[in-house]
Write a protein that holds these residues in place. Sequence first.
Motif: not given
Lengths: 399, 511
Positions: B336-344, B347-348
């Motif tokens: 879920s986190i990876a999917a949400a971060r995909e377009t960001v 860097p975190a």
Amino acid sequence: MRKQVILLFTVIAMFGMTGCWSRVELNDVAIVTATALDLADRNKIQVSIQVLRINMNNASGGNATVLFSEEGESILDAYRIIQKKIPRHLNFAHNRVIIVGDKLARSGMSDVIEFFSRYRDARGNSYLLATKGKAADLLKIGPSFEKFTAEEIREEQKAKVIDNVSLREFAYRLLEGGIEPIASQIQSVPSSDKALTSSNNDKKKQNNEWSLALVGVGVFRKDHLIGWMNAEEAECLLWFRNKVKGSVITTMLTGDKRESGKLSVQIMKSKTTIKPKLQEEKVSFDVRVEMIGDLYENTTKLSTNSLKNLETIQLAVEAEIQSRIKSTVKKLQLKYKSDIVGFGRMLHREHKKEWNERFEKRWEQEFPHVKVNVTAHFKIIGTGRINDSLTWEERDFKK
Amino acid sequence: MVQRGQLEHHFDYILSGNATEDLMNFKTIFNHCIDIKYREFYINDVKKGSLIFLNGMVNTKTIDLDIMKQLMDCEENLFKEPELLAEDIKNIVHNKLIYSSQMCWVELFQEIVEHILSGNVALLLDGLKEVLVISAKDWDKRAIDEPATEAVIRGPREGFQETLSTNISLIRRRLKTSLLKMEEMKVGKLSNTEIVITYLEGIVNENLILEVKNRLERIEIDAVLESGYIEELIEDHSFSLFPQVLITERPDRVVGNLLEGKVGIIIDNTPFVIIVPGTFFQLLQSPEDYYQRYFVASSIRFLRLLSVVLSLLLPSLYIALTTYHQEMIPTMLLISIAAARETVPFPAFVEAFVMEVAFESLREAGVRLPRPVGQAVSIVGGLVIGQAAVEAGIVSSPLVIVVSMTGIASFIFPSFQLGLAFRFLRFPMMIAAATFGLYGILMMVLLLLMHMLSIRSFGVPYLTPLAPLRISGLKDVLVRVSWLKQSSNKSEKNKQQMGKPFIRHRQGKYK
């Protein structure tokens, strides 16, 4: 003050000089969910990994995973070749399922175990499974409920319907004397009639007409696969390990007209004790199974209101348990000559000295000849929502 | 004469006994002070006198009716006797004329000036080398209302306000015993701020009072406008991020702490009272813990501890886990986190840092702005940062959850000062997480613990009673044990817990 300034600069410099050596952003990670290992030609090893394809709208259909398959001299070799094909950093840490094809398993698992125990990303608690045929083919089957196949396999294993091992446990069993490794057997099975009639190709497989099922257990001797046990026998192995989670025993009752029929009970609690007995030169084992459970199905005309009838049922179930265990043990002793239950281990624990002196070296030869006595105790603690079957007349029942 | 560059009151004048002459001296001192009023008069055409007072700080009705009227209306031959000695005049004025419960005769010029400046009325009379100082203090005060920073559901709704005497009375009303002591001091070369040290005799450690007085006496500062000045000047480690004294607006909290053997410092012109020594766990307590049922209070204390950890570590854990330790996130959550971060695109760390800064700015903006504008800020913040940024793909939605959870956790701090420390510490934590992962977080936490273990507040270790461990003290730290189970003499117990405070005699000046 000067000291503090120097300290401050040192700290700042420290942060700048790390080089962020193992930092990987989540956007640059490809998550490996399952690995399939097969023996390829020329003794090469074929590694197939199922990689998650992450996109924002998974719900819109399409496959959530991609399968990459590559041959190499070693597992890591193949793994590196796959990595070259993928723009992202492969993250192996979430791999929970390792499926080994029977060709590789029969030729020996020690290389596999070596790699996965050494590789620090691999999880010790990932499940190790074996399959008849090519393992890579199983990963092509699309998931029916979960997001990806690996998760489905993991959930099936967690349900504990048949005996299973983790990578770590497989290694332990391999190293320990007196117990041989196993691996759950997974096969693709048609999930509907349509699958059988339509042509069997990869595309169909993804359309949920085939699904993965745990059908039994692969029996190993040392690190070699030597044969399979069916689901019923595999369940028996769970009883030995006291890891029963809702297993069902069905038995036929024969007798006079009113007594014949089928009985199904669900086991709520099960406790098996294996007691080794050493008499002079001979070893024998007393297996004592104690179970309690609910009556789920009763097609006989035995009234469950009477204690006497319940006792009859209990005895029938006990006999069934006994015969099942006996036949499982017999198969292990005679057909496979492999002690996957761990009788040897029990002997080791109880009679350490004798084990070290006499049995450790030649347990393989000794095991097929030991005597195993089985006693079973079963107790019904519930008969469900009704007492007597509704469909029969009152006078038909045997009170 | 006040000289330039020398900002202390220092007068060479001596009272002469001639009312006209003395008045002239006062007028020289209070030159260009329009708020000083003089009233000259003759008593029965014989005795010349005058009143000096500060306009706006005295009750004119008292002056008119209880002082002036009495002096004007007195019997005609009261001062006519020629043989009147100074003693006799004093006697007459003291016993027959002035209707006031608080007055005294003062000889020193310096003292008289101070009295006048703090709102007393000075009465000069011909032939007297002393001045009668009569209390007529009265000025506009804020009403006693509920403290804004420490609201409670259950408990008294009174809060301190800016007037010292009112604040003192609020405390005294809760402890009607002669053991409650109040000692007065003055701090500030120009502000002459009154400070009252309060403690419970017999419970408090004598050394502690001495040390508090000692530290207060050493203060050299021109003016004290708020308790923060005093706090900074008397605390042990002004270099530390952690508040080492307890600041409160609630009289009940002050009294509760006095009962535990602490010392309160009440400062004029501020509703905040300082309580020393202050310990970390005390700063995590709310007075309401003692008023609510103890099971509830105890669980809320655990919640607070959790929120301390969350507000400090949550963003840095997010950074460390997503960039270094992906294997530690459960698979499904990771997906879920990876999917949400995909377009960001960032860097975190940058993502989290920007969001935290944005959140802190919003909060700061909300505090300073007038209320109607504040609403606009929250709308902009909620909409822009919460929603639009996620939809635009600039930040990921899990991070928004992390930031808002951190925000909520940091609002749980009962002490705003402590909350500030953790708000600040979050950022170095995030940097450590971004460079070293969990290892960095661990190192930072260790550093933090080392610091917290090393500091003391007035001789009491900051993490008392957890480190050094005092089992009996734990009854009132992580949990609040029922009063029945606590020592009947709680204060005595607490005195033991604090042990013999190790008093640091700090060298040098407090500046």
